[in-house]
Scaffold this motif. Structure first.
Motif, PDB file in Angstrom:
ATOM      1  N   SER A 202      10.521  45.093  61.395  1.00 45.47           N
ATOM      2  CA  SER A 202       9.620  44.483  60.409  1.00 45.47           C
ATOM      3  C   SER A 202       9.556  45.324  59.133  1.00 45.47           C
ATOM      4  O   SER A 202       9.593  44.793  58.013  1.00 45.47           O
ATOM      5  CB  SER A 202       8.225  44.285  60.993  1.00 45.47           C
ATOM      6  OG  SER A 202       7.640  45.549  61.317  1.00 45.47           O
ATOM      7  N   GLN A 203       9.467  46.651  59.282  1.00 45.57           N
ATOM      8  CA  GLN A 203       9.419  47.528  58.118  1.00 45.57           C
ATOM      9  C   GLN A 203      10.756  47.536  57.374  1.00 45.57           C
ATOM     10  O   GLN A 203      10.798  47.628  56.152  1.00 45.57           O
ATOM     11  CB  GLN A 203       9.048  48.950  58.544  1.00 45.57           C
ATOM     12  CG  GLN A 203       7.615  49.108  59.034  1.00 45.57           C
ATOM     13  CD  GLN A 203       6.617  48.774  57.945  1.00 45.57           C
ATOM     14  OE1 GLN A 203       6.715  49.231  56.812  1.00 45.57           O
ATOM     15  NE2 GLN A 203       5.624  47.945  58.286  1.00 45.57           N
ATOM     16  N   LYS A 206      11.117  44.339  55.300  1.00 38.17           N
ATOM     17  CA  LYS A 206      10.161  44.355  54.197  1.00 38.17           C
ATOM     18  C   LYS A 206      10.709  45.172  53.033  1.00 38.17           C
ATOM     19  O   LYS A 206      10.620  44.782  51.865  1.00 38.17           O
ATOM     20  CB  LYS A 206       8.833  44.931  54.690  1.00 38.17           C
ATOM     21  CG  LYS A 206       7.738  44.936  53.629  1.00 38.17           C
ATOM     22  CD  LYS A 206       6.438  45.485  54.207  1.00 38.17           C
ATOM     23  CE  LYS A 206       5.347  45.510  53.143  1.00 38.17           C
ATOM     24  NZ  LYS A 206       4.063  46.065  53.687  1.00 38.17           N
TER      25      LYS A 206
END
Length: 563
Positions: A202-203, A206
């Protein structure tokens, strides 16, 4: 080791050998195909189609680079349709070459030494096919940047801020720790691994979304640096000074290649198993994001050396393109420049580069020129012919003429103007602003060569003649050579002591109009506008009354009212 294991190892080795041979075969085949293509392109008119977006992208390198030096402004560039001239010359295979060629055409030089150096390069590659093709293969590998500008790829990258890698290293540490936990304490370690995996992914995406557009920029810089490595080895000894400068510039990117190989755009993916596995590793450990910041820092610290590579290698390919164009031209000559500071224009058999089977013209003048003649007789084309060749003389150091002797000029024009609807300006306002910039430029000592088509056509006859007289008279300066076309015969009498009169004429014969397109001394004397109405098919009554009305005005100097 048993026979089975040995056969297995041999089988793997054979597979790798086959893959290697196939890879090398494709390399050789692609190079041979490229060489065939550049040989076909040499001395031929380029057939490439351009989108408006591509042309704007090519232009942006010039906008960034030109600085305070004199350049051909947008009005003049558009008046002369110089985009078409650029397309005719653009036989390049890389963005660095085509964008430098565009920059070259928009920034005339004012010293003979720089132009002579360009000629030396052009001459060499015109005469040495093998050396030329070796460099063209390098440029082909560097390639183009598609619809985007070279400046979009490189200079926008340099504007980014280098961010700390602390967060990415934390994600890397968590990834390693979660794997260790999964191995040592499987019961809870697997759960920790899955949680870290979700967090890291997820990071990653992003952050990746913010920087991935710049991955393509890094890929292009990588190709540029790789091309620079080969360029240094391939450049002929005659240009050793350029090899030395390229060597010094690329020497500042000591760790770029090591870090950049991890930073790849998905557009460049081959889809191989190795790349897929590597992508998972990068996602989990954030390796490409970490490497991106290293690469970005190196680009920002060395942007001037990237510019040096673009200038040296781009100018070399631009000169190769000019060498190819020489074979396209019907004939050309090397310009001679006047030593004195006053304005002079002497040229023989000059022609327009975009016209097939052109009519050639000659002129020798040391004062400004006023040209009269009917519509479509050749006035505008002649103005553009001289203007374009004046630009070519000071950029690519050749002219499409048997001879050319002139001053070093700053060239301006005011010709193909239009209403500025967005700026809420009429044609007349646009026109007088265009002329004002020429008058302002004439205040400088460096000679001006200016071209004005139909002076002040956007206003009434009386004020047009009065104002045109004063504007053209103001351009009667030692450092100004003005070529002006007009339908106002009155100007040829008012200004005959300070402007030389020339004209183009046509012949109406057997219900047809014949143009010679040859410039002649003196003012125009024929008036065939009403006769042309007859040829087009206007009613005889309209033509007869128009002729009567014109005759009455010539006799009485007054128009009769219609009843």
């Amino acid at each position: 080791m048993g026979n089975t294991d040995l056969n297995y190892i041999i089988g793997i080795v054979v597979i790798f050998v086959i893959i290697y041979i196939y890879f090398k075969y494709n390399q050789v085949r692609n190079r041979n195909e490229f060489i065939k293509m550049v040989k076909r392109q040499w001395g031929a008119v380029p057939t490439r189609n351009y989108t408006q977006e591509q042309l704007e992208g090519i232009k942006r390198y010039f906008l960034i680079k030109h600085g305070e030096e004199f350049y051909i402004d947008d009005i003049t560039w558009n008046d002369l349709d110089m985009n078409s001239i650029f397309k005719r010359l653009n036989n390049t295979n890389s963005s660095i070459g085509e964008q430098y060629l565009y920059y070259m055409l928009r920034t005339p030089r004012f010293n003979k030494e720089e132009l002579e150096e360009r000629k030396r390069i052009i001459d060499f590659f015109e005469q040495n096919e093998e050396a030329r093709i070796n460099l063209q293969c390098i440029y082909g590998e560097i390639g183009r940047t598609g619809n985007y500008s070279l400046s979009d790829y490189i200079y926008n990258l340099a504007d980014l801020d280098v961010k700390s890698n602390i967060k990415e290293y934390a994600m890397l540490f968590l990834g390693v720790a979660s794997i260790a936990a999964a191995i040592t304490i499987p019961t809870y370690g697997v759960l920790i691994f899955v949680a870290v995996l979700i967090l890291n992914i997820s990071q990653y995406y992003k952050k990746k979304g913010d920087v991935e557009p710049y991955f393509v920029s890094i890929a292009y810089i990588s190709r540029l640096l790789k091309g620079a490595d080969i360029f240094v080895k391939a450049i002929p000894k005659e240009f050793g000074e350029y090899a030395k400068r390229v060597q010094e510039a690329k020497g500042n990117f000591k760790s770029f290649k090591k870090h950049a190989k991890w930073v790849k755009s998905g557009k460049n993916s081959t889809g191989s198993i190795e790349e897929v596995l590597l992508d998972y590793v990068k996602i989990f450990f954030h390796i490409d994001l970490i490497k991106f910041n290293y690469v970005l820092a190196e680009v920002k610290n060395n942007i001037e050396y990237i510019d040096e590579l673009i200038e040296i290698m781009g100018s070399m390919e631009a000169c190769i393109a000019v060498a190819s164009y020489r074979s396209v031209a019907d004939y050309y000559s090397i310009p001679e420049f006047a030593k004195e500071g006053s304005a002079v224009m002497e040229t023989k058999d000059i022609y327009h580069p975009m016209i097939s089977n052109p009519v050639v013209n000659s002129i020798s003048e040391r004062q400004s020129v006023l040209i009269t003649g009917s519509n479509a007789s050749g006035k505008s084309t002649f103005l553009k012919t001289v203007a374009i060749n004046a630009i070519l003389a000071q950029t690519i150091y050749m002219v499409l003429a048997k001879s050319y002797h002139a001053s070093f000029y700053r060239t301006y024009s005011s010709m193909a103007l239009a209403d500025n609807l967005m700026g809420n300006e009429s044609y007349y306002i646009v026109e007088i602003k265009s002329l004002k910039r020429i008058l302002d430029a004439a205040k400088d000592e460096t000679p001006i060569l200016c071209f004005i088509d139909e002076v002040l056509r956007g206003t009434n006859t009386i004020e047009r003649i009065a104002a045109s007289t004063q504007i053209l008279s103001s351009l009667n300066q030692e450092n100004v050579m003005c070529f002006a076309a007009t339908h106002d015969i009155e100007l040829t009498h008012i200004l005959e002591d300070v402007f030389s009169n020339y004209h183009f004429e046509e012949e109406v014969k057997d219900n047809d109009v014949l143009f010679s397109y040859e410039i002649k001394s003196g003012r125009a004397t024929s008036r065939n506008a009403i006769k042309l109405l007859s040829i087009i098919g206007y009613e005889p009554e309209i033509i007869e009354k128009a002729e009567q009305s014109a005759a009455q005005f010539m006799k009485n100097n007054k128009w009769e009212r219609l009843l």
